[in-house]
Design a protein around this motif. Structure first.
Motif, PDB file in Angstrom:
ATOM      1  N   VAL A   6       0.871  -1.175   0.000  1.00  0.00           N
ATOM      2  CA  VAL A   6       0.000   0.000   0.000  1.00  0.00           C
ATOM      3  C   VAL A   6       0.902   1.216   0.000  1.00  0.00           C
ATOM      4  N   LYS A   7       0.563   2.202  -0.869  1.00  0.00           N
ATOM      5  CA  LYS A   7       1.330   3.441  -0.916  1.00  0.00           C
ATOM      6  C   LYS A   7       0.393   4.629  -0.712  1.00  0.00           C
ATOM      7  N   PHE A  13       5.659   3.919   0.573  1.00  0.00           N
ATOM      8  CA  PHE A  13       5.107   2.631   1.004  1.00  0.00           C
ATOM      9  C   PHE A  13       4.625   2.736   2.448  1.00  0.00           C
ATOM     10  N   LEU A  14       3.333   2.443   2.654  1.00  0.00           N
ATOM     11  CA  LEU A  14       2.748   2.443   3.991  1.00  0.00           C
ATOM     12  C   LEU A  14       2.723   1.040   4.570  1.00  0.00           C
ATOM     13  N   ALA A  15       2.633   0.062   3.704  1.00  0.00           N
ATOM     14  CA  ALA A  15       2.602  -1.339   4.118  1.00  0.00           C
ATOM     15  C   ALA A  15       3.212  -2.179   3.004  1.00  0.00           C
ATOM     16  N   CYS A  16       3.808  -3.281   3.406  1.00  0.00           N
ATOM     17  CA  CYS A  16       4.456  -4.174   2.445  1.00  0.00           C
ATOM     18  C   CYS A  16       4.560  -5.541   3.108  1.00  0.00           C
ATOM     19  N   ASN A  17       3.950  -6.552   2.492  1.00  0.00           N
ATOM     20  CA  ASN A  17       4.062  -7.864   3.114  1.00  0.00           C
ATOM     21  C   ASN A  17       5.408  -8.513   2.792  1.00  0.00           C
ATOM     22  N   ALA A  18       5.681  -9.607   3.462  1.00  0.00           N
ATOM     23  CA  ALA A  18       6.989 -10.256   3.344  1.00  0.00           C
ATOM     24  C   ALA A  18       7.284 -10.705   1.917  1.00  0.00           C
ATOM     25  N   LYS A  34       9.580   4.193   2.505  1.00  0.00           N
ATOM     26  CA  LYS A  34      10.419   4.573   1.366  1.00  0.00           C
ATOM     27  C   LYS A  34       9.556   4.928   0.166  1.00  0.00           C
ATOM     28  N   LEU A  35      10.135   5.671  -0.761  1.00  0.00           N
ATOM     29  CA  LEU A  35       9.515   5.982  -2.043  1.00  0.00           C
ATOM     30  C   LEU A  35      10.013   4.990  -3.092  1.00  0.00           C
TER      31      LEU A  35
END
Length: 68
Positions: A6-7, A13-18, A34-35
């Motif tokens: 989710v950005k 990036f607000l969320a990032c799964n493994a 990060k951008l």
């Protein structure tokens, strides 16, 4: 399992799964905040940013399927 992230409107990036982080060769905590420009080479992050802007302008959700 799917690679998900989710950005925000600025492209951060607000969320990032493994699985998404692993596809980038990173850990989730190394991606969140990060951008695209911090994570990808210039040609790639520019295209991603253009895609993000088009999605925000249209207001329509999009699903992408990519192979790594």
């Amino acid at each position: 399992m799917d690679a998900l992230y989710v950005k925000d409107r600025e492209g951060r990036f607000l969320a990032c799964n493994a699985l998404a982080a692993r596809a980038l060769g990173r850990r989730p905590e190394d991606v969140i905040g990060k951008l695209d420009a911090d994570v990808f080479p210039p040609a790639v992050w520019r295209k991603l940013r253009d895609d993000d802007l088009a999605i925000m302008a249209s207001g329509e959700a999009r699903t992408y399927e990519e192979s790594f």
